[in-house]
Design a protein around this motif. Sequence first.
Motif, PDB file in Angstrom:
ATOM      1  N   ILE A 226      39.297  33.069 -62.057  1.00 48.69           N
ATOM      2  CA  ILE A 226      38.180  32.895 -62.991  1.00 48.69           C
ATOM      3  C   ILE A 226      38.676  32.292 -64.307  1.00 48.69           C
ATOM      4  CG2 ILE A 226      36.410  34.102 -64.317  1.00 48.69           C
ATOM      5  CD1 ILE A 226      36.314  36.138 -61.992  1.00 48.69           C
ATOM      6  N   GLY A 227      39.715  32.855 -64.868  1.00 48.39           N
ATOM      7  CA  GLY A 227      40.252  32.336 -66.118  1.00 48.39           C
ATOM      8  C   GLY A 227      40.801  30.931 -65.968  1.00 48.39           C
ATOM      9  N   PHE A 228      41.498  30.677 -64.847  1.00 51.66           N
ATOM     10  CA  PHE A 228      42.025  29.342 -64.606  1.00 51.66           C
ATOM     11  C   PHE A 228      40.889  28.334 -64.482  1.00 51.66           C
ATOM     12  CE2 PHE A 228      43.516  25.901 -61.903  1.00 51.66           C
ATOM     13  CZ  PHE A 228      44.683  25.532 -62.568  1.00 51.66           C
ATOM     14  N   GLY A 229      39.809  28.721 -63.795  1.00 60.63           N
ATOM     15  CA  GLY A 229      38.679  27.811 -63.613  1.00 60.63           C
ATOM     16  C   GLY A 229      37.954  27.505 -64.906  1.00 60.63           C
ATOM     17  N   ILE A 230      37.855  28.488 -65.787  1.00 57.99           N
ATOM     18  CA  ILE A 230      37.149  28.271 -67.052  1.00 57.99           C
ATOM     19  C   ILE A 230      38.029  27.522 -68.055  1.00 57.99           C
ATOM     20  CG2 ILE A 230      36.092  29.457 -69.022  1.00 57.99           C
ATOM     21  CD1 ILE A 230      34.391  29.630 -66.510  1.00 57.99           C
ATOM     22  N   ILE A 231      39.292  27.899 -68.159  1.00 58.83           N
ATOM     23  CA  ILE A 231      40.162  27.313 -69.181  1.00 58.83           C
ATOM     24  C   ILE A 231      40.869  26.051 -68.668  1.00 58.83           C
ATOM     25  CG2 ILE A 231      42.152  27.789 -70.677  1.00 58.83           C
ATOM     26  CD1 ILE A 231      41.325  30.732 -70.567  1.00 58.83           C
ATOM     27  N   GLY A 232      41.070  25.956 -67.368  1.00 56.57           N
ATOM     28  CA  GLY A 232      41.819  24.841 -66.785  1.00 56.57           C
ATOM     29  C   GLY A 232      41.319  23.457 -67.150  1.00 56.57           C
TER      30      GLY A 232
ATOM     31  N   ALA B 209      39.881  22.403 -69.743  1.00 57.53           N
ATOM     32  CA  ALA B 209      40.179  22.096 -71.143  1.00 57.53           C
ATOM     33  C   ALA B 209      41.669  21.853 -71.349  1.00 57.53           C
ATOM     34  CB  ALA B 209      39.705  23.234 -72.042  1.00 57.53           C
ATOM     35  N   LEU B 210      42.523  22.594 -70.640  1.00 59.12           N
ATOM     36  CA  LEU B 210      43.968  22.455 -70.830  1.00 59.12           C
ATOM     37  C   LEU B 210      44.577  21.322 -70.013  1.00 59.12           C
ATOM     38  CD1 LEU B 210      45.206  26.160 -70.797  1.00 59.12           C
ATOM     39  CD2 LEU B 210      44.916  24.661 -72.754  1.00 59.12           C
ATOM     40  N   PHE B 211      44.172  21.200 -68.763  1.00 60.69           N
ATOM     41  CA  PHE B 211      44.824  20.274 -67.843  1.00 60.69           C
ATOM     42  C   PHE B 211      43.938  19.109 -67.418  1.00 60.69           C
ATOM     43  CE2 PHE B 211      46.240  24.658 -66.726  1.00 60.69           C
ATOM     44  CZ  PHE B 211      47.466  24.600 -67.365  1.00 60.69           C
ATOM     45  N   GLY B 212      42.675  19.097 -67.812  1.00 58.39           N
ATOM     46  CA  GLY B 212      41.749  18.069 -67.357  1.00 58.39           C
ATOM     47  C   GLY B 212      41.167  18.434 -66.001  1.00 58.39           C
ATOM     48  N   THR B 213      40.184  17.687 -65.585  1.00 58.00           N
ATOM     49  CA  THR B 213      39.499  17.992 -64.335  1.00 58.00           C
ATOM     50  C   THR B 213      40.408  17.750 -63.135  1.00 58.00           C
ATOM     51  OG1 THR B 213      37.487  17.254 -65.424  1.00 58.00           O
ATOM     52  CG2 THR B 213      37.355  17.605 -63.082  1.00 58.00           C
TER      53      THR B 213
ATOM     54  N   LEU C  92      38.105  28.420 -56.286  1.00 55.67           N
ATOM     55  CA  LEU C  92      38.642  27.470 -57.255  1.00 55.67           C
ATOM     56  C   LEU C  92      37.602  26.415 -57.613  1.00 55.67           C
ATOM     57  CD1 LEU C  92      41.111  26.362 -58.832  1.00 55.67           C
ATOM     58  CD2 LEU C  92      41.637  25.026 -56.785  1.00 55.67           C
ATOM     59  N   ILE C  93      36.952  25.842 -56.618  1.00 58.44           N
ATOM     60  CA  ILE C  93      35.945  24.815 -56.875  1.00 58.44           C
ATOM     61  C   ILE C  93      34.796  25.376 -57.703  1.00 58.44           C
ATOM     62  CG2 ILE C  93      34.187  23.368 -55.763  1.00 58.44           C
ATOM     63  CD1 ILE C  93      36.221  22.941 -53.484  1.00 58.44           C
ATOM     64  N   GLY C  94      34.310  26.555 -57.327  1.00 57.27           N
ATOM     65  CA  GLY C  94      33.197  27.154 -58.066  1.00 57.27           C
ATOM     66  C   GLY C  94      33.528  27.432 -59.517  1.00 57.27           C
TER      67      GLY C  94
ATOM     68  N   GLY D  21      33.753  25.912 -65.386  1.00 56.20           N
ATOM     69  CA  GLY D  21      34.527  25.495 -66.553  1.00 56.20           C
ATOM     70  C   GLY D  21      34.181  24.086 -66.994  1.00 56.20           C
ATOM     71  N   ALA D  22      34.022  23.177 -66.031  1.00 55.67           N
ATOM     72  CA  ALA D  22      33.641  21.803 -66.379  1.00 55.67           C
ATOM     73  C   ALA D  22      32.258  21.771 -67.021  1.00 55.67           C
ATOM     74  CB  ALA D  22      33.684  20.917 -65.137  1.00 55.67           C
TER      75      ALA D  22
END
Length: 156
Positions: free
Chosen positions: A98-104, A106-110, A127-129, A134-135
């Motif tokens: 969940i955290g990776f999906g929301i913050i990812g 912004a940090l690493f791009g889509t 992961l996709i959801g 996050g996107a």
Amino acid sequence: MLNFALTVLAGFALGTPAVPFGLSSLPPPVALVAVLLGAAGCLLSAVFAAGWLRTRWLLWRSKRRPVTAGPPPENRRNRLDGPTGRRARRLVNRYGVIGFGIIGPALFGTWGSAMLGTALGLPRWRLIGWLMAGATLWCTVMLLASEAVIDAFGLR
């Protein structure tokens, strides 16, 4: 219609930073939807392509590497040991999918977050959801910030 298609293509290629491009030719809600459609295509293609490549890589390695008893040697370098991989692993360990999906995004791009999440072995559909959530969050933030800048400088 062409502007919508170009904005979807920009969302596919760039992800969240495509929002100002969409605002240049489309109304804000339509630009947001177009960028999110592009980001969804990006996430799906990146996760499935990276998953396929990861499966092929693991299969190739299992055939190539002799089976030995005991732990693997400590001097073997993992590709995810670089700074980006360490940051992603720390994010996943601390906040989960969940955290990776929301913050990812912004940090690493889509593209980067989709590829990193797949390389880290996160469950594909979760992961996709969460990457889409996050996107959506970061595209909305970018839309509001872009609208504020456009209004502040009177660019319309």
